[in-house]
Design an enzyme around this catalytic site. Structure first.
Site, PDB file in Angstrom:
ATOM      1  N   LYS A  68       0.957  -0.678   0.067  1.00  0.00           N
ATOM      2  CA  LYS A  68      -0.030  -0.183  -0.082  1.00  0.00           C
ATOM      3  C   LYS A  68       0.932   1.202   0.101  1.00  0.00           C
ATOM      4  O   LYS A  68       0.634   2.071  -0.087  1.00  0.00           O
ATOM      5  CB  LYS A  68      -1.038  -0.061   1.468  1.00  0.00           C
ATOM      6  CG  LYS A  68      -1.954  -1.536   1.040  1.00  0.00           C
ATOM      7  CD  LYS A  68      -2.869  -1.253   1.503  1.00  0.00           C
ATOM      8  CE  LYS A  68      -3.947  -2.280   1.543  1.00  0.00           C
ATOM      9  NZ  LYS A  68      -3.842  -3.468   1.962  1.00  0.00           N
TER      10      LYS A  68
HETATM   11  C1  LIG Z   1      -4.447  -4.612   1.111  1.00  0.00           C
HETATM   12  C2  LIG Z   1      -4.094  -6.066   1.403  1.00  0.00           C
HETATM   13  C3  LIG Z   1      -3.891  -7.276   0.707  1.00  0.00           C
HETATM   14  C4  LIG Z   1      -5.248  -7.082   0.091  1.00  0.00           C
HETATM   15  O1  LIG Z   1      -5.325  -5.754  -1.147  1.00  0.00           O
HETATM   16  P1  LIG Z   1      -6.843  -5.493  -1.903  1.00  0.00           P
HETATM   17  O2  LIG Z   1      -5.587  -4.245  -2.755  1.00  0.00           O
HETATM   18  O3  LIG Z   1      -7.640  -5.587  -1.259  1.00  0.00           O
HETATM   19  O4  LIG Z   1      -7.431  -7.219  -2.718  1.00  0.00           O
HETATM   20  C5  LIG Z   1      -3.439  -7.791   0.724  1.00  0.00           C
HETATM   21  N1  LIG Z   1      -2.308  -8.651   2.009  1.00  0.00           N
HETATM   22  C6  LIG Z   1      -1.602  -7.057   1.802  1.00  0.00           C
HETATM   23  C7  LIG Z   1      -0.300  -7.463   2.976  1.00  0.00           C
HETATM   24  C8  LIG Z   1      -2.516  -6.285   2.648  1.00  0.00           C
HETATM   25  O5  LIG Z   1      -1.893  -5.000   2.795  1.00  0.00           O
END
Ligand SMILES: *Cc1c(COP(=O)(O)O)cnc(C)c1O
Length: 457
Positions: free
Chosen positions: A110
């Site tokens: 993210k």
């Molecule tokens: C947010 C997240 C996901 C899921 O991603 P999405 O875009 O919500 O499908 C998977 N793994 C980790 C470590 C995350 O932080």
């Protein structure tokens, strides 16, 4: 470039407006009217991550930012990702590669989107003199990435709701220890889906929304999706731009949907494989055509512990051929527990998406297996991805699994699997010694509104 809502009743916006508003005023999600084809796919290998990012993001931003502004934002954002390649691709086994997206300041993918949009917000707000309030809901990683990216940014307050007691200690401390005045961590009584529902309540109260200049940076924010398209290009470039598959540990469907955009732009992606943990609404929906909300079962991959997958609405909109009335109808049915996907739309989805679900035991076993085979220690989310990917390997077709977080962010699960606690990288020294700042709040929209009005700087 113009952006339209999946529900068809909100104003058409440009990139900057779509970025600053997050959720559309009709409750829908913004999508570009058309996806630009990418020219120069063969010219990317050897370029820096930042160079590729500029070429991929540029067509989406239209005239919202000058070339210099965008280039500057990209450079400042990715300076904070410690690995030289930013998103290195490492081989797990012949034909199976891991795309490491965890070298940013909060150790999850993210950071890639959040660091960039914080820079873009700063430019846009400086220009307009506007002041905004970002409110976000997180199952752990979005909140830490948002607080880290926006702390100290001018003209922005950030309030992050997380489900009390349901995020890892590292995730919580990453949200509660930054001491900038403009960031606020809120521990909500409830699940991540409750936090998401309260967020929608705030956005749907148009008086409150305008009063505080509400903006959202959850994965429904189109600008985040755009930033995540870039690493599909860099991974494909380093594998020679030949047909390949991607497996994506999935919750809110943002990361994998970025892959779908890359595919639409021309990256030779054959299939996008949705990997879920025991909270498998997406796997059930793609298998049976029935999108039915169950109850959230807390897992060792908490960032995927959701039952309502917000960005799936975007994939549905395309699968329904851009029929906003049909999407509005489905989303109304969802409030009553779920809906059936039409046969035509299901076929359209299955043309690009496959799916798989992994149990807690399989996740633990996969962390162990990969450690034994390669020495690499996976976080539980990445292990869910690798476990699903291994069931879909095909000779001659490279598979790329996205490694979405660093193992040190989820030390308890990793310790259970391999008997060792992965060390935090040096830039996070002191995380366990700093004082925490957090406010407990009930799962109630009115309580949240008063808190936000009172605390905003
Ligand atoms: C947010 C997240 C996901 C899921 O991603 P999405 O875009 O919500 O499908 C998977 N793994 C980790 C470590 C995350 O932080």
């Amino acid at each position: 470039m113009r952006y339209v809502s999946t529900r068809g009743q909100a104003p058409v916006l440009n990139f900057e407006q779509a970025m600053l508003s997050g959720l559309a005023r009709d409750g829908g999600l913004y999508l570009p009217e058309t996806v630009p084809a990418f020219s120069g796919l063969g010219e990317l290998d050897g370029l820096s991550y930042q160079d590729v990012a500029f070429r991929v993001v540029r067509p989406f931003t239209g005239d919202s930012f000058t070339d210099d502004e965008l280039r500057g934002a990209i450079d400042r954002a990715y300076d904070r990702i410690s690995h030289a390649a930013k998103a290195p691709l490492v081989q797990l086994a012949p034909g199976h590669h891991l795309l490491e997206l965890f070298h940013g300041p909060t150790l999850a993918f993210k950071d890639f989107a959040m660091q960039l949009i914080a820079q873009l917000f700063e430019i846009a707000l400086k220009r307009s003199g506007q002041r905004i309030t970002i409110v976000g809901a997180t199952s752990g990683d979005t909140g830490s990435a948002a607080i880290e990216a926006f702390r100290g940014i001018d003209n922005v307050d950030v309030f992050i709701m997380f489900p009390h007691g349901r995020v890892s200690e590292v995730q919580r401390r990453q949200m509660t220890t930054p001491d900038a005045e403009n960031v606020h961590a809120l521990a909500v009584t409830g699940h991540f889906d409750d936090c998401q529902a309260r967020l929608k309540d705030l956005f749907n109260d148009h008086v409150f929304r305008d009063q505080v200049g509400l903006a959202g940076v959850n994965s429904i924010n189109w600008a985040r999706v755009v930033a995540q398209i870039v690493y599909y290009f860099t991974a494909a470039a380093s594998l020679g731009m030949r047909p390949m598959d991607f497996t994506v540990p999935t919750g809110n469907f943002g990361d994998i949907f970025a892959g779908s955009i890359a595919r639409a732009m021309g990256v030779p992606i054959r299939r996008l494989i949705v990997a879920t943990n025991q909270n498998d609404i997406l796997h059930r929906a793609l298998s049976s055509g029935e999108y039915r909300v169950g109850t959230v079962e807390p897992s060792i991959s908490p960032s995927m512990d959701i039952q309502v997958s917000s960005n799936f609405e975007r994939a549905l909109y395309w699968a329904y051929g851009g029929d906003a009335a049909a999407i509005t109808q489905l989303m109304d049915e969802l409030k009553a527990g779920g809906f059936s996907i039409s046969q035509g739309a299901l076929e359209a989805l299955r043309e690009q998406y496959l799916s798989g679900r992994v149990s807690e035991e399989e996740t633990i076993a996969m962390i162990r297996t990969v450690r034994e085979e390669t020495g690499q220690v996976l976080c539980p989310h990445s292990a869910v991805g690798v476990a699903v990917a291994r069931k879909h390997l095909e000779p001659g077709i490279p598979m790329v699994t996205l490694a979405t977080a660093h193992a040190a962010k989820f030390p308890d699960a990793v310790e259970r699997a391999v008997g060792l606690r992965p060390a935090l990288p040096p830039h996070m020294d002191g995380l366990f010694d700093l004082p925490e700042r957090v406010t407990r709040v009930e799962n109630d929209a009115e309580a949240l509104k008063s808190l936000i009005l009172e605390r905003r700087t």
